[in-house]
Motif scaffolding. Structure first.
Motif, mmCIF file in Angstrom:
data_model
loop_
_atom_site.group_PDB
_atom_site.id
_atom_site.type_symbol
_atom_site.label_atom_id
_atom_site.label_comp_id
_atom_site.label_asym_id
_atom_site.label_seq_id
_atom_site.Cartn_x
_atom_site.Cartn_y
_atom_site.Cartn_z
ATOM 1 N N PRO A 92 0.834 -1.200 0.000
ATOM 2 C CA PRO A 92 0.000 0.000 0.000
ATOM 3 C C PRO A 92 0.871 1.253 0.000
ATOM 4 C CG PRO A 92 -0.237 -1.226 2.067
ATOM 5 C CD PRO A 92 0.732 -1.971 1.229
ATOM 6 N N ARG A 110 3.702 9.383 11.548
ATOM 7 C CA ARG A 110 4.975 9.650 12.230
ATOM 8 C C ARG A 110 5.924 8.514 11.908
ATOM 9 N NH1 ARG A 110 3.331 13.269 16.605
ATOM 10 N NH2 ARG A 110 1.062 13.185 16.722
ATOM 11 N N PHE A 111 7.185 8.659 12.247
ATOM 12 C CA PHE A 111 8.126 7.558 12.017
ATOM 13 C C PHE A 111 9.160 7.532 13.118
ATOM 14 C CE2 PHE A 111 9.451 11.264 9.581
ATOM 15 C CZ PHE A 111 10.809 11.394 9.862
ATOM 16 N N SER A 112 10.009 6.526 13.121
ATOM 17 C CA SER A 112 11.018 6.418 14.166
ATOM 18 C C SER A 112 12.394 6.718 13.596
ATOM 19 C CB SER A 112 10.985 5.013 14.781
ATOM 20 O OG SER A 112 11.016 4.038 13.768
ATOM 21 N N TYR A 128 4.593 3.587 3.170
ATOM 22 C CA TYR A 128 4.544 4.014 4.566
ATOM 23 C C TYR A 128 5.984 3.943 5.098
ATOM 24 C CZ TYR A 128 -0.540 3.836 4.767
ATOM 25 O OH TYR A 128 -1.863 4.082 4.578
ATOM 26 N N PRO A 129 6.288 4.692 6.154
ATOM 27 C CA PRO A 129 7.656 4.615 6.678
ATOM 28 C C PRO A 129 7.980 3.221 7.217
ATOM 29 C CG PRO A 129 6.246 5.943 8.112
ATOM 30 C CD PRO A 129 5.452 5.647 6.888
ATOM 31 N N PHE A 136 17.729 -0.253 21.976
ATOM 32 C CA PHE A 136 17.083 0.205 23.206
ATOM 33 C C PHE A 136 18.029 0.065 24.383
ATOM 34 C CE2 PHE A 136 14.469 -0.583 26.982
ATOM 35 C CZ PHE A 136 13.602 0.494 26.937
ATOM 36 N N GLU A 190 -3.597 8.035 19.363
ATOM 37 C CA GLU A 190 -3.756 8.661 18.048
ATOM 38 C C GLU A 190 -4.450 7.721 17.050
ATOM 39 O OE1 GLU A 190 -0.013 9.832 16.070
ATOM 40 O OE2 GLU A 190 -1.020 11.745 15.688
ATOM 41 N N ASP A 214 -8.280 8.084 15.670
ATOM 42 C CA ASP A 214 -8.408 8.221 14.221
ATOM 43 C C ASP A 214 -9.389 7.182 13.664
ATOM 44 O OD1 ASP A 214 -7.809 9.140 11.621
ATOM 45 O OD2 ASP A 214 -6.389 7.497 11.351
ATOM 46 N N ARG A 227 12.275 -4.052 20.243
ATOM 47 C CA ARG A 227 13.572 -3.466 20.600
ATOM 48 C C ARG A 227 14.660 -4.522 20.603
ATOM 49 N NH1 ARG A 227 13.397 -4.043 26.552
ATOM 50 N NH2 ARG A 227 11.256 -4.037 27.283
ATOM 51 N N ASP A 228 15.811 -4.139 20.099
ATOM 52 C CA ASP A 228 16.955 -5.039 20.018
ATOM 53 C C ASP A 228 16.557 -6.405 19.451
ATOM 54 O OD1 ASP A 228 19.041 -3.302 21.134
ATOM 55 O OD2 ASP A 228 17.755 -3.300 22.898
ATOM 56 N N ASP A 229 15.880 -6.365 18.314
ATOM 57 C CA ASP A 229 15.508 -7.580 17.579
ATOM 58 C C ASP A 229 14.655 -8.553 18.358
ATOM 59 O OD1 ASP A 229 16.370 -7.212 15.017
ATOM 60 O OD2 ASP A 229 18.457 -7.677 15.521
ATOM 61 N N ARG A 256 8.232 -8.244 11.125
ATOM 62 C CA ARG A 256 8.240 -7.666 9.766
ATOM 63 C C ARG A 256 6.955 -6.951 9.409
ATOM 64 N NH1 ARG A 256 11.679 -12.234 6.735
ATOM 65 N NH2 ARG A 256 13.408 -11.941 8.144
ATOM 66 N N GLU A 279 4.419 -4.189 8.658
ATOM 67 C CA GLU A 279 4.701 -2.845 8.173
ATOM 68 C C GLU A 279 3.512 -1.922 8.368
ATOM 69 O OE1 GLU A 279 6.138 -3.300 4.186
ATOM 70 O OE2 GLU A 279 8.173 -3.690 4.930
ATOM 71 N N ALA A 280 3.817 -0.658 8.595
ATOM 72 C CA ALA A 280 2.759 0.343 8.685
ATOM 73 C C ALA A 280 1.996 0.331 7.362
ATOM 74 C CB ALA A 280 3.350 1.718 8.946
ATOM 75 N N GLY A 281 0.701 0.520 7.418
ATOM 76 C CA GLY A 281 -0.098 0.539 6.193
ATOM 77 C C GLY A 281 -0.624 -0.829 5.815
ATOM 78 N N THR A 282 -0.070 -1.894 6.415
ATOM 79 C CA THR A 282 -0.557 -3.242 6.135
ATOM 80 C C THR A 282 -0.906 -3.954 7.448
ATOM 81 O OG1 THR A 282 1.035 -3.280 4.336
ATOM 82 C CG2 THR A 282 -0.096 -5.339 4.776
ATOM 83 N N TRP A 294 -2.935 -6.597 9.967
ATOM 84 C CA TRP A 294 -3.339 -7.996 9.832
ATOM 85 C C TRP A 294 -4.402 -8.346 10.858
ATOM 86 C CZ3 TRP A 294 -0.828 -11.540 6.428
ATOM 87 C CH2 TRP A 294 0.194 -10.972 5.674
ATOM 88 N N PRO A 335 4.334 3.252 13.684
ATOM 89 C CA PRO A 335 5.609 3.660 13.081
ATOM 90 C C PRO A 335 6.455 4.590 13.944
ATOM 91 C CG PRO A 335 3.777 4.762 11.993
ATOM 92 C CD PRO A 335 3.177 3.783 12.951
ATOM 93 N N ARG A 336 5.850 5.317 14.878
ATOM 94 C CA ARG A 336 6.660 6.277 15.665
ATOM 95 C C ARG A 336 7.640 5.562 16.594
ATOM 96 N NH1 ARG A 336 10.004 8.796 16.929
ATOM 97 N NH2 ARG A 336 10.156 10.861 17.886
ATOM 98 N N THR A 337 7.179 4.474 17.225
ATOM 99 C CA THR A 337 8.075 3.745 18.132
ATOM 100 C C THR A 337 8.483 2.402 17.527
ATOM 101 O OG1 THR A 337 6.112 2.917 19.288
ATOM 102 C CG2 THR A 337 7.236 4.798 20.273
ATOM 103 N N ASN A 338 8.119 2.177 16.276
ATOM 104 C CA ASN A 338 8.442 0.926 15.588
ATOM 105 C C ASN A 338 7.980 -0.273 16.417
ATOM 106 O OD1 ASN A 338 9.439 -0.350 13.312
ATOM 107 N ND2 ASN A 338 11.457 -0.685 14.221
#
Lengths: 319, 318
Positions: A5, A36-38, A101-102, A110, B74, B78, B140-142, B192, B194-197, B199, B251-254
């Motif tokens: 997407p 937002r992104f990291s 997307y990002p 961490f 957020e 939304d 974090r850290d894999d 893996r 991803e933002a935007g996808t 599940w 996505p902000r904090t992954n």
């Protein structure tokens, strides 16, 4: 084939920041804000040019919390196959394009006690958002940044202004060289991050490993172009049974189901891993985003909803 | 909550005639992490009571999860506003947000990103407006860690016990999960995302009774009902418990938002659909012992099978 997407954006400004690098500002077309992104995140950009679609990855250099627009910095590559050339010569303010997307494959550790970034040239880009994240988290970092000259040093004045105490520049025209010896001076618990040309990354990775850095404390980022899909017909033999033909236009999974073979599946886009099957013979052409590089190289399993055969025949096991 | 709507919309979890553990996730068609159903009001009151009476059981967070918690605020707001504009609205002026919940007739003003502008943590605040349990898994850290969560309706697990644990440790009790390598495969899949996808997957179990809050901590209160199941009362007493689970990359904090919406359906209701009745009977008859045991069905599996057989016979003689 699965297409991820995307978001539609338009170029709102183009700024030449060095002789070879331009900065592009992209704003969302719909009016809805961007995600937002990291720190360390990138996007894929999709450019439609007469000869086809060009997909390129670029780190986001704007602030991770800024949702009104994204910024990327593109260096005109000497041997550009079209990507950076088009960005530099074809792109105009107002042009429309699709971006992903990002994503982040180069995130900050961490548990690190201290972060050290090693950048060469345009390799500085992922570190800009990482430094912003670290500053907010009140952690410590240092930046070692090599460039040909002060004039060609991307974001030089910005970095000098915001991170005067953490940043160190190495300009080769002034006979300053960034060397791997400094890796030995970082305190225990330091994580090191490398970004730049392939040779630079390799040199610093090797040196870190030799110095005894734990593998998990060494981070680097390489962008690899997506693999074009080769569609040819081949055969699949079930280990204790029949051989079936997989045509150019169908997947292994579809062919199995067509022959009444029960094979579990879920997403059908090569991501969830539900349909994974053991491979006993033959060479696999992996197209999934599920298996790790090591698992792919081992050539003993396949994600049959997307992956195919390199050899004429694959022997797979179905219980 | 106990299903009261149209059966055609029940998230029926089965395909085929056997069931095994797998990553049965599929990409979502409607990318929303929450759903408001007809029992919204009732469930919100119940959830809020649990949150205030048993905060340690229903809410846990680690200090470094706050940025991620704001991300959840957020995304949830939304999705509420986009999907149910008649019921929820948001006014945003820079970081000053005013959130309105018209169903509960509530208005809340706060400064986005400013912890002190709310009387509680951001995740605690937003979870009081959705039927879903909300779990925050930080990458974090894999690895993936359960770094915050609001959990009122667990299917026999404990948030207080699992807080801060890694994905594989959390799933360690599932028999065969590790041995079959599924834990590594699913961890790989999740890392893996991803933002935007986003599940979605369905998870199921059987339970004696119709309690939503079947936490490990209160097993002594609800577990004993398992012994009271007979082939006569199974239709009414035994429920299939289905969790609609959704996975979103933040996505902000992954990190990952894992939302769980729990639905209960009495077996007698399930049996009104003949295809479901037949399929569920086949699946339960064939279900391997280790899954039967882990899902807590062993004590009353025979009684349920007998009940289902009776229903099937009745259908055939009609």
């Amino acid at each position: 084939m699965y297409i991820e997407p995307t978001l539609f954006v338009r170029v709102s400004s183009i700024e030449k920041i060095t002789k070879q690098v331009k900065k592009f500002t992209l704003f969302p077309e719909t009016g809805k804000e961007l995600p937002r992104f990291s720190g360390g995140a990138h996007i894929s950009t999709y450019l439609k040019i007469p000869s086809g679609l060009i997909v390129r990855q670029y780190s986001l250099v704007s602030h991770p919390d800024k949702r009104s627009n994204y910024e990327i910095a593109v260096r005109l590559s000497e041997n550009s196959k079209g990507g950076s050339l088009h960005w530099h010569q074809g792109m105009k303010v107002g042009d429309r394009l699709q971006i992903s997307y990002p994503k982040n494959h180069f995130s900050l550790s961490f548990k690190a006690r201290h972060h050290v970034f090693y950048a060469a040239g345009i390799g500085i880009t992922p570190f800009l958002s990482m430094m912003q994240d670290i500053s907010t988290n009140r952690q410590t970092f240092e930046l070692h940044y090599a460039s040909k000259s002060e004039e060609s040093c991307v974001f030089h004045s910005y970095i000098k202004k915001h991170y005067p105490n953490q940043s160190h520049f190495y300009f080769s025209d002034q006979h300053q060289r960034l060397q791997t010896t400094s890796l030995a001076n970082h305190p225990i618990g330091t994580h090191v991050y490398f970004c730049g040309p392939e040779g630079f990354i390799e040199q610093f990775r090797t040196a870190s490993i030799e110095l005894g850095y734990p593998i998990l404390s060494i981070h680097s980022e390489r962008f690899s172009p997506p693999k074009p899909i080769v569609l040819k017909a081949f055969q699949v033999k079930i280990h204790n049974g029949i051989t079936i033909n997989v045509s150019k236009t169908e997947t292994i999974l579809e062919a199995l189901h067509k022959h009444g073979i029960i094979a579990p599946y879920s997403c059908q886009i090569g991501r969830c891993g539900t349909c994974e099957l053991p491979v006993l013979k033959g060479r696999v052409d992996h197209y999934d985003s599920f298996l790790s590089d090591e698992q792919k190289e081992a050539n003993n399993c396949i994600i049959p909803c997307v992956s195919r055969a390199k050899s004429d025949k694959l022997v797979i096991e179905i219980k | 909550m106990k299903w009261t709507g149209d059966l055609a919309h029940f998230p029926y979890p089965f395909k085929g005639s056997t069931y095994r553990y797998s990553n049965n996730s599929i990409p979502m068609k409607q990318p929303y992490c929450i759903e408001v159903t007809s029992s919204y009001k009732k469930e919100m009151l119940f959830k809020r009571k649990l949150l205030s009476d048993h905060p340690e059981r229903c809410y846990q967070s680690l200090p470094h999860s706050i940025t991620g918690q704001w991300e959840i605020v957020e995304i949830v707001i939304d999705h509420l506003v986009s999907q149910y504009p008649q019921d929820f609205s948001i006014e945003q002026e820079n970081n000053r947000w005013i959130f309105t919940n018209k169903i509960l007739d509530e208005k809340k003003e706060f400064i986005f990103g400013e912890k002190n502008s709310l009387p509680c943590e951001p995740l605690f605040f937003i979870s009081q407006h959705v039927q879903e349990d909300l779990i925050y898994m930080r990458q974090r850290d894999d690895n993936l860690y359960l770094d915050a969560g609001q959990l009122c309706f667990p299917a026999n697990w404990s948030l207080a016990f699992n807080i801060g644990m890694k994905f594989k440790s959390i799933h360690h009790p599932i028999p065969g999960f590790k041995e079959e390598g599924l834990d590594q495969r699913i961890l790989q899949f999740l890392m893996r995302l991803e933002a935007g996808t986003p599940w979605e997957r369905l998870n199921w179990s059987l339970m004696a009774g119709d309690r939503l809050d079947t936490s490990l901590e209160t097993f002594n209160q609800w577990g004993r009902l398992r012994k009271q199941v007979t082939s006569e009362n199974a239709g009414e007493l035994v429920h299939i418990r289905v969790e609609v689970q959704k996975l979103f990359r933040l996505p902000r904090t992954n990190s990952i938002l894992f939302s769980i919406h729990t639905h209960l359906l009495a077996l007698e209701q399930l049996a009104t659909n003949i295809e479901w009745l037949q399929q569920f009977y086949e699946i339960l008859s064939e279900l391997p012992d280790h899954i039967v045991e882990y899902k807590g069905i062993s004590t009353y599996k025979k009684a349920v099978l007998k009940y289902l057989e009776k229903q099937l016979q009745q259908v055939k003689t009609l």
